[in-house]
Design an enzyme around this catalytic site. Structure first.
Site, PDB file in Angstrom:
ATOM      1  N   LYS A  23     -96.355  39.054 -72.624  1.00  0.00           N
ATOM      2  CA  LYS A  23     -95.750  38.382 -71.456  1.00  0.00           C
ATOM      3  C   LYS A  23     -95.583  36.922 -71.875  1.00  0.00           C
ATOM      4  CE  LYS A  23     -95.926  35.957 -67.949  1.00  0.00           C
ATOM      5  NZ  LYS A  23     -94.964  34.824 -67.778  1.00  0.00           N
ATOM      6  N   GLU A  74    -107.900  31.157 -74.266  1.00  0.00           N
ATOM      7  CA  GLU A  74    -107.791  29.838 -74.887  1.00  0.00           C
ATOM      8  C   GLU A  74    -107.178  28.929 -73.832  1.00  0.00           C
ATOM      9  OE1 GLU A  74    -109.032  29.215 -77.665  1.00  0.00           O
ATOM     10  OE2 GLU A  74    -109.121  31.158 -78.664  1.00  0.00           O
ATOM     11  N   CYS A 101    -102.898  21.778 -76.226  1.00  0.00           N
ATOM     12  CA  CYS A 101    -104.242  21.907 -75.660  1.00  0.00           C
ATOM     13  C   CYS A 101    -105.262  21.156 -76.495  1.00  0.00           C
ATOM     14  CB  CYS A 101    -104.620  23.373 -75.510  1.00  0.00           C
ATOM     15  SG  CYS A 101    -104.364  24.304 -77.007  1.00  0.00           S
ATOM     16  N   GLU A 135    -106.460  17.144 -67.697  1.00  0.00           N
ATOM     17  CA  GLU A 135    -105.527  17.435 -68.781  1.00  0.00           C
ATOM     18  C   GLU A 135    -104.119  17.120 -68.288  1.00  0.00           C
ATOM     19  OE1 GLU A 135    -104.673  21.574 -69.797  1.00  0.00           O
ATOM     20  OE2 GLU A 135    -104.901  21.048 -71.910  1.00  0.00           O
TER      21      GLU A 135
HETATM   22  P1  NAP Z   1    -100.256  28.767 -66.982  1.00  0.00           P
HETATM   23  O1  NAP Z   1     -99.821  28.843 -65.587  1.00  0.00           O
HETATM   24  O2  NAP Z   1    -101.679  28.943 -67.303  1.00  0.00           O
HETATM   25  O3  NAP Z   1     -99.376  29.816 -67.816  1.00  0.00           O
HETATM   26  C1  NAP Z   1     -99.803  30.517 -68.956  1.00  0.00           C
HETATM   27  C2  NAP Z   1     -99.326  31.951 -68.849  1.00  0.00           C
HETATM   28  O4  NAP Z   1     -99.968  32.604 -67.752  1.00  0.00           O
HETATM   29  C3  NAP Z   1     -97.834  32.061 -68.589  1.00  0.00           C
HETATM   30  O5  NAP Z   1     -97.315  33.161 -69.275  1.00  0.00           O
HETATM   31  C4  NAP Z   1     -97.795  32.250 -67.089  1.00  0.00           C
HETATM   32  O6  NAP Z   1     -96.611  32.827 -66.622  1.00  0.00           O
HETATM   33  C5  NAP Z   1     -98.987  33.132 -66.869  1.00  0.00           C
HETATM   34  N1  NAP Z   1     -99.454  33.076 -65.479  1.00  0.00           N
HETATM   35  C6  NAP Z   1     -99.255  32.074 -64.579  1.00  0.00           C
HETATM   36  N2  NAP Z   1     -99.804  32.384 -63.403  1.00  0.00           N
HETATM   37  C7  NAP Z   1    -100.353  33.606 -63.534  1.00  0.00           C
HETATM   38  C8  NAP Z   1    -101.070  34.470 -62.649  1.00  0.00           C
HETATM   39  N3  NAP Z   1    -101.320  34.142 -61.374  1.00  0.00           N
HETATM   40  N4  NAP Z   1    -101.508  35.650 -63.130  1.00  0.00           N
HETATM   41  C9  NAP Z   1    -101.259  36.000 -64.404  1.00  0.00           C
HETATM   42  N5  NAP Z   1    -100.575  35.251 -65.272  1.00  0.00           N
HETATM   43  C10 NAP Z   1    -100.133  34.045 -64.856  1.00  0.00           C
HETATM   44  O7  NAP Z   1     -99.786  27.429 -67.602  1.00  0.00           O
HETATM   45  P2  NAP Z   1     -98.426  26.673 -67.266  1.00  0.00           P
HETATM   46  O8  NAP Z   1     -97.944  26.911 -65.900  1.00  0.00           O
HETATM   47  O9  NAP Z   1     -97.519  27.034 -68.337  1.00  0.00           O
HETATM   48  O10 NAP Z   1     -98.928  25.183 -67.385  1.00  0.00           O
HETATM   49  C11 NAP Z   1     -99.815  24.617 -66.415  1.00  0.00           C
HETATM   50  C12 NAP Z   1    -100.789  23.717 -67.096  1.00  0.00           C
HETATM   51  O11 NAP Z   1    -101.609  24.497 -67.980  1.00  0.00           O
HETATM   52  C13 NAP Z   1    -100.178  22.678 -67.992  1.00  0.00           C
HETATM   53  O12 NAP Z   1     -99.754  21.570 -67.310  1.00  0.00           O
HETATM   54  C14 NAP Z   1    -101.306  22.412 -68.926  1.00  0.00           C
HETATM   55  O13 NAP Z   1    -102.214  21.524 -68.385  1.00  0.00           O
HETATM   56  C15 NAP Z   1    -101.953  23.750 -69.091  1.00  0.00           C
HETATM   57  N6  NAP Z   1    -101.517  24.480 -70.306  1.00  0.00           N
HETATM   58  C16 NAP Z   1    -102.401  24.624 -71.308  1.00  0.00           C
HETATM   59  C17 NAP Z   1    -102.013  25.294 -72.460  1.00  0.00           C
HETATM   60  C18 NAP Z   1    -102.943  25.461 -73.584  1.00  0.00           C
HETATM   61  O14 NAP Z   1    -102.531  25.801 -74.678  1.00  0.00           O
HETATM   62  N7  NAP Z   1    -104.209  25.250 -73.388  1.00  0.00           N
HETATM   63  C19 NAP Z   1    -100.750  25.821 -72.580  1.00  0.00           C
HETATM   64  C20 NAP Z   1     -99.854  25.700 -71.514  1.00  0.00           C
HETATM   65  C21 NAP Z   1    -100.277  25.027 -70.391  1.00  0.00           C
HETATM   66  P3  NAP Z   1     -95.430  31.850 -66.075  1.00  0.00           P
HETATM   67  O15 NAP Z   1     -94.869  31.216 -67.263  1.00  0.00           O
HETATM   68  O16 NAP Z   1     -94.479  32.755 -65.422  1.00  0.00           O
HETATM   69  O17 NAP Z   1     -96.077  30.865 -65.142  1.00  0.00           O
END
Ligand code: NAP
Ligand code: MG
Length: 502
Positions: free
Chosen positions: A192, A268, A303, A398
């Site tokens: 996904k 992660e 990250c 973050e």
């Molecule tokens: P996220 O919401 O954690 O998304 C990561 C993955 O999880 C995406 O594929 C996302 O799908 C999916 N996801 C989101 N909500 C979900 C749910 N309720 N149930 C199951 N899967 C779900 O991260 P983001 O929205 O991309 O970014 C938000 C924040 O996370 C960023 O601003 C940053 O601080 C942090 N982040 C951290 C990392 C890292 O490597 N540590 C990477 C990205 C982001 P969708 O794309 O459809 O939302």
């Protein structure tokens, strides 16, 4: 770097790209069962790149069923290790063949600078896949020391059907970090990708088919996290979820597992990584280069970004002059232009979030040393706030953007205390001329990776993952990554008594 093309040449490649937009299930591309689509947007321009399948739980069911069938009939899971290795090496070779197009697709879809896509994301993903492929026929199982009338074998078996839920900041590389060990172990995978960045994952699925990966072994289901991600997390027939993304979403996967089938979960998550510069650090020019890369590489959408600079008061002014001068040289703009080091932030929602931190930094009265103003929608140049205390928002949350918070300390002990004053524990760096201080710091800091006199996160040979709320359940990269995609089995064989008749 000399291998880079010009902006016009990259634009020509962009114009010629064929973009795959449907989900990939059971070896075939198909629209969402509901027929719904969602736009995927170029973050640099706001233009719609393509409409991709907006899948639902029913598409996840189909993908998991296809992954399960493939796993159970052994078309991949029981294929000879040498053949699995050769298939994955063919995939790596096809990626090498198409590396320019992959880099441009990644750049358009994510806003990352093309120079990084060309020199880091694509080649590193190829390297990761090759590394895990090469491991397949070089890992041995064990026998246990149980005496002469028993043979006890300790063997690893592929865990089964894996759900890989990916972030948007390193779409290809995070795909490689999960696919490499999962496929090497013999698992079947349902990917996904992040909604914003699904295009390269779909292209890799197409290349995997061309490489001869059997149908059903790799599936890519596009769509929103709350629908597709949650359906994978709750699916009773998924054996394990490998996730990279925010701590908040990671936490949900533990709930999903608890509420469904107790699937294994490896997370992660985020980081607020300290970069400590002590008063005896040598060559402040070189240190400044590392500090700038740590904070601003990939627009800070990383990250393991070194987003907290913890600097000793004695050398602070000297260091900050250099850091600001070097960061000011990092150009922000059109991601396809190879002379830019920062591209676009991923989308308008994330841009608004980063902007709110710029506002909060100013309102809190922190001293702006660099940047602080946006250059246009989704474009934020390197920004540095000085005078931040460990308890301030800018030092705790973050931001995931090009914003560096500078915390001043007056001793080694204070530096360590500030470094550890975080709910996160992913990575840390220490700059010092003293090997004793370096090792003391490396041991005292609660983080999965501590680098000394450089910024980084190791490489494919070393485990990557977080302490505290930065991670859960395992490590990416290195031979240890294979542990998370395998189950340990004991096979205990009695040899009976010592007499053999006949
Ligand atoms: P996220 O919401 O954690 O998304 C990561 C993955 O999880 C995406 O594929 C996302 O799908 C999916 N996801 C989101 N909500 C979900 C749910 N309720 N149930 C199951 N899967 C779900 O991260 P983001 O929205 O991309 O970014 C938000 C924040 O996370 C960023 O601003 C940053 O601080 C942090 N982040 C951290 C990392 C890292 O490597 N540590 C990477 C990205 C982001 P969708 O794309 O459809 O939302
Ligand atoms: Mg999201």
């Amino acid at each position: 770097m000399s291998d880079l093309l010009t902006l016009d040449e990259y634009r020509a490649i962009a114009d010629g790209l064929k973009i795959q937009t449907q989900s990939f299930i059971g070896g075939a591309f198909r629209p969402a069962l509901s027929g719904q689509t969602l736009p995927t947007i170029n973050p640099a321009t706001g233009a719609v790149l393509a409409e991709i399948a907006a899948c639902g739980a029913e598409d996840v069911d189909l993908a998991v069923q296809s992954a399960r069938e493939a796993f159970e009939d052994g078309r991949w899971s029981r294929l000879h290790p040498r053949e699995r290795k050769e298939t994955l090496l063919r995939l790596a070779a096809l990626m090498e063949r198409d590396r320019r197009a992959l880099a441009v697709l990644e750049c358009l879809d994510s806003g990352k600078p093309i120079a990084d896509c060309e020199t880091i994301d694509v080649p590193e993903t190829i390297h990761v896949l090759k590394w895990h492929a090469e491991l397949i026929d070089k890992i041995y199982d064990q026998t246990a020391p149980v005496g002469s009338d028993v043979v006890a074998m300790v063997v690893r078996e592929p865990i089964g059907v894996v759900g890989a839920v990916l972030p948007w900041n390193f779409p290809l590389l995070m795909l490689g970090w999960k696919l490499g060990p999962a496929l090497a172990a013999g698992c079947s995978v349902v990917v996904k990708p992040a909604t914003q960045t699904s295009l390269t994952a779909l292209r890799i699925a197409e290349l995997a088919r061309e490489a001869g990966l059997p149908a059903g072994v790799l599936n890519v289901v596009t769509g929103s996290g709350s629908v597709v991600g949650a359906a994978l997390g709750r699916h009773p027939d998924v054996d394990m979820v490998a996730f990279t993304g925010s701590t908040e979403t990671g936490r949900r996967f533990l709930h999903y597992a608890a509420e469904s089938n107790l699937k294994e979960v490896v997370l992660e998550c985020g980081g607020k990584n300290p970069c400590i510069v002590l008063d005896d650090a040598e060559d402040l020019d070189a240190v400044a280069d590392q500090v700038v890369s740590a904070a601003f590489w990939n627009m800070g959408e990383n990250c393991s970004a070194g987003s907290r600079l913890i600097v000793h008061e004695k050398i602070k002014d000297e260091l900050m002059n250099r850091v600001c001068a070097k960061a000011a040289e990092w150009r922000t703009g059109e991601p396809l232009d190879p002379s830019n080091q920062l591209g676009a932030l991923i989308d308008s929602g994330h841009f608004a979030k980063v902007c709110s931190y710029l506002r909060q930094g100013k309102e809190a009265g922190h001293r702006l040393l660099l940047g602080g103003e946006v250059l246009g929608d989704n474009f934020v140049p390197p920004t540095i706030f000085d005078g931040v205390r460990s308890s301030d928002v800018l030092a705790r949350e973050e931001i995931f953007g090009p914003v560096l918070a500078v915390v001043t300390v007056s001793s080694f002990e204070e530096a360590i205390a500030v470094a550890n004053d975080s709910e996160y524990g992913l990575a840390a760096s220490v700059f010092t001329a003293s090997s004793r201080k370096a090792l003391r710091a490396a041991r005292a800091i609660r983080a999965g990776t501590v680098t000394v006199n450089c910024f980084g996160e190791g490489d494919i040979t070393t485990p990557f993952g977080g302490y505290k709320q930065s991670g859960f359940g395992g490590r990416d990269n290195s031979i240890h990554a294979h542990d998370q995609y395998t189950e340990l089995k004991t096979i205990w064989i009695s040899l009976g008594d010592e007499t053999i008749e006949g």
